[in-house]
Design an enzyme around this catalytic site. Structure first.
Site, PDB file in Angstrom:
ATOM      1  N   LYS A 172       0.855  -1.193   0.000  1.00 12.60           N
ATOM      2  CA  LYS A 172       0.000   0.000   0.000  1.00 12.60           C
ATOM      3  C   LYS A 172       0.879   1.227   0.000  1.00 12.60           C
ATOM      4  O   LYS A 172       2.020   1.115   0.482  1.00 12.60           O
ATOM      5  CB  LYS A 172      -0.974   0.015   1.185  1.00 12.60           C
ATOM      6  N   TYR A 257      -4.424   4.046   6.176  1.00 16.48           N
ATOM      7  CA  TYR A 257      -4.832   3.019   7.161  1.00 16.48           C
ATOM      8  C   TYR A 257      -6.179   3.389   7.777  1.00 16.48           C
ATOM      9  O   TYR A 257      -7.038   2.524   7.966  1.00 16.48           O
ATOM     10  CB  TYR A 257      -3.789   2.893   8.275  1.00 16.48           C
TER      11      TYR A 257
HETATM   12  P1  NAD Z   1      12.490   2.157   1.869  1.00 20.54           P
HETATM   13  O1  NAD Z   1      12.901   3.495   1.397  1.00 20.54           O
HETATM   14  O2  NAD Z   1      13.051   1.677   3.156  1.00 20.54           O
HETATM   15  O3  NAD Z   1      12.813   1.052   0.763  1.00 20.54           O
HETATM   16  C1  NAD Z   1      12.559   1.265  -0.616  1.00 20.54           C
HETATM   17  C2  NAD Z   1      13.427   0.368  -1.457  1.00 20.54           C
HETATM   18  O4  NAD Z   1      13.234   0.739  -2.824  1.00 20.54           O
HETATM   19  C3  NAD Z   1      14.926   0.513  -1.155  1.00 20.54           C
HETATM   20  O5  NAD Z   1      15.542  -0.735  -1.197  1.00 20.54           O
HETATM   21  C4  NAD Z   1      15.433   1.384  -2.299  1.00 20.54           C
HETATM   22  O6  NAD Z   1      16.775   1.138  -2.619  1.00 20.54           O
HETATM   23  C5  NAD Z   1      14.517   0.938  -3.439  1.00 20.54           C
HETATM   24  N1  NAD Z   1      14.412   1.945  -4.498  1.00 20.54           N
HETATM   25  C6  NAD Z   1      14.464   1.671  -5.803  1.00 20.54           C
HETATM   26  N2  NAD Z   1      14.363   2.776  -6.532  1.00 20.54           N
HETATM   27  C7  NAD Z   1      14.265   3.806  -5.663  1.00 20.54           C
HETATM   28  C8  NAD Z   1      14.150   5.204  -5.821  1.00 20.54           C
HETATM   29  N3  NAD Z   1      14.086   5.777  -7.029  1.00 20.54           N
HETATM   30  N4  NAD Z   1      14.076   5.958  -4.698  1.00 20.54           N
HETATM   31  C9  NAD Z   1      14.082   5.398  -3.479  1.00 20.54           C
HETATM   32  N5  NAD Z   1      14.198   4.054  -3.281  1.00 20.54           N
HETATM   33  C10 NAD Z   1      14.289   3.267  -4.358  1.00 20.54           C
HETATM   34  O7  NAD Z   1      10.896   2.164   1.901  1.00 20.54           O
HETATM   35  P2  NAD Z   1       9.948   1.151   2.691  1.00 20.54           P
HETATM   36  O8  NAD Z   1       9.595   1.751   4.005  1.00 20.54           O
HETATM   37  O9  NAD Z   1      10.504  -0.219   2.643  1.00 20.54           O
HETATM   38  O10 NAD Z   1       8.606   1.269   1.792  1.00 20.54           O
HETATM   39  C11 NAD Z   1       8.439   0.532   0.595  1.00 20.54           C
HETATM   40  C12 NAD Z   1       6.940   0.368   0.306  1.00 20.54           C
HETATM   41  O11 NAD Z   1       6.328  -0.330   1.398  1.00 20.54           O
HETATM   42  C13 NAD Z   1       6.164   1.671   0.158  1.00 20.54           C
HETATM   43  O12 NAD Z   1       5.173   1.524  -0.811  1.00 20.54           O
HETATM   44  C14 NAD Z   1       5.496   1.863   1.523  1.00 20.54           C
HETATM   45  O13 NAD Z   1       4.290   2.577   1.471  1.00 20.54           O
HETATM   46  C15 NAD Z   1       5.247   0.434   1.925  1.00 20.54           C
HETATM   47  N6  NAD Z   1       5.247   0.257   3.395  1.00 20.54           N
HETATM   48  C16 NAD Z   1       4.256  -0.484   3.943  1.00 20.54           C
HETATM   49  C17 NAD Z   1       4.250  -0.712   5.311  1.00 20.54           C
HETATM   50  C18 NAD Z   1       3.207  -1.605   5.907  1.00 20.54           C
HETATM   51  O14 NAD Z   1       3.097  -1.661   7.125  1.00 20.54           O
HETATM   52  N7  NAD Z   1       2.469  -2.347   5.103  1.00 20.54           N
HETATM   53  C19 NAD Z   1       5.229  -0.143   6.122  1.00 20.54           C
HETATM   54  C20 NAD Z   1       6.244   0.595   5.515  1.00 20.54           C
HETATM   55  C21 NAD Z   1       6.247   0.791   4.143  1.00 20.54           C
END
Ligand code: NAD
Length: 425
Positions: A172, A257
């Protein structure tokens, strides 16, 4: 009201037994804790151990299976994007899942991916980058692709994943526009693969218990939903604060959420929203996106939802549902751990509060196992693409209302947006 009125077994009794029956039936060979989670051995294809053959050459040769070849029926996942959520929650949750296992990684950082692959027993040949991602089509171990990338990348990687013939679980918010969501649904339908949006709260025991209590009429007629989901962002350079990558600010990330909970708890769809956003000019974190968002949503039955989200307030996660005969709170709500419920009603002249104690479950393991079972049994997931599309429609209306200062109508979905209750699969 006595404690027995809402015992844990009453919330989950039949469903849980049904779930366990399923687990011991068709899935008998699935193992609860995968070998990689118990062992420090770093299995990859080069490390496979082969013993000398002791039988005559006329006998069938013996083969020692590699750790990931153990005869189980767990569905193989490719994790796309190795950031905080993938490393902090999703991969660890694989160790608690019954029907899901990691078999491939997609990352722009090969060195990091190799370390994670060794840790989770994933073959080095199953590490892809964003350019070689499409070659996943040739990997028969991968049945599901789990997209864990910044929001604006979801659509592209879902479309390419569907073209590779894989089922898709997507984080999401589903995407950053209604058009993208519609394209994602159409691509998965055309490729005949399933699409699920990772709304983990809908697989969380207290949320599921609240749904059950509402449907059983324990609240009387639902009247109001009140909720907040806030956190304080630090690093001003992160993608969450860039409109082109995030699609918006706190609303699509954490406000979603509250919005989704109002919808799945009431089982109604809002027809109108009225909203404001705050984007402080003197805070460099919010040059592109809102710092907070305040929403009033109206539903056809007269039920209303009022919710706030923020990126500039201390972490706070709460929801309350009020009915004509009772109300209940989750505080915290939406958290990975430690969710608590308080149910209050007027009974025989007294107001009585009850705090049911349910067993905590890993929400990521629960959502992945639900999707794996849907793939294995060819069922519609509980939170398919249509669920994410409707949240996106409402989010667009929220932004339009904040811009115009007027209430904005929301078109109702043409069909039900949720599949069967996960407890019944
Ligand atoms: P994050 O920034 O920690 O990780 C993102 C990943 O994408 C990294 O490995 C990064 O290297 C990669 N990436 C590739 N291209 C990129 C770019 N152009 N810019 C930035 N990063 C890039 O983020 P996250 O917290 O892991 O979030 C990822 C997804 O998960 C999002 O859609 C977020 O909304 C979702 N999320 C959901 C929950 C949940 O509880 N369901 C919690 C956190 C995040």
């Amino acid at each position: 009201m006595s404690d027995n009125e809402f015992p844990v077994t009453k919330f989950f009794g039949t469903d849980r037994r049904g779930f366990l029956r399923a687990a011991t039936g068709a899935m008998a060979a699935a193992v609860a804790v995968p070998a990689f989670a118990q062992s420090s051995v770093k299995p990859n294809e080069q490390d496979d151990v082969q013993l000398s053959q002791i039988h005559a050459s006329t006998e069938e040769p013996e083969k020692i299976p590699g750790p990931m070849e153990a005869e189980d029926q767990r569905t193989g996942y490719a994790i796309v994007g190795l950031g905080r959520l993938a490393l902090g929650q999703i991969l660890p949750a694989m160790g608690k899942s019954k029907y899901s296992k990691p078999v491939a990684l997609v990352s722009g950082d090969r060195e990091k991916a190799m370390k994670i692959a060794a840790q989770y027993g994933i073959k080095q040949s199953a590490i892809y980058n964003y350019s070689t991602y499409d070659q996943i089509a040739q990997n028969p171990e991968v049945k599901v692709i789990y997209i864990v990338l910044p929001n604006s990348m979801h659509a592209e990687f879902v479309l390419r994943g569907a073209k590779a013939g894989k089922h898709i679980l997507c984080e999401k918010p589903m995407a950053t526009s209604v058009k993208e969501c519609e394209r994602m649904i159409a691509a998965c339908n055309a490729a005949n693969v399933k699409l699920m949006i990772a709304y983990r709260s809908q697989y969380e025991p207290y949320d599921m218990a609240m749904v059950k209590m509402i449907r059983e009429g324990k609240f009387g007629k639902l009247k109001q939903f009140i909720s907040t989901n806030s956190q304080n962002q630090g690093d001003p350079t992160q993608w969450r604060l860039k409109k082109s990558l995030a699609g918006g600010g706190c609303m699509p990330d954490v406000g979603v959420y509250c919005l989704n909970a109002a919808r799945f708890l009431s089982d109604e769809e809002p027809y109108e929203v009225f909203a404001t956003t705050v984007q402080p000019k003197d805070d460099p974190r919010f040059a592109e996106v809102e710092a907070s968002c305040q929403v009033i949503a109206k539903f056809p039955s007269g039920f209303t939802a009022v919710f706030n989200s923020a990126y500039d307030a201390h972490k706070s996660q709460f929801l309350r549902v009020e009915g004509t005969e009772a109300y209940a709170e989750l505080n915290p709500a939406f958290a990975y751990h430690g969710i608590k419920m308080k149910f209050t009603k007027f009974d025989q002249g007294m107001e009585i509060a009850h705090e049911p104690a349910l067993e905590e479950k890993d929400q990521f393991a629960a959502e992945m196992d639900h999707f794996s079972l849907c793939v294995q049994k060819d069922l519609k997931p509980h939170t398919p693409g249509e669920e994410g599309l409707q949240d996106q429609r409402i989010t667009d209306a929220i932004y339009e209302s904040a811009r115009s200062g007027k209430p904005v109508k929301v078109s109702a979905p043409s069909t039900a947006t949720r599949g069967p209750n996960p407890a019944e699969i």
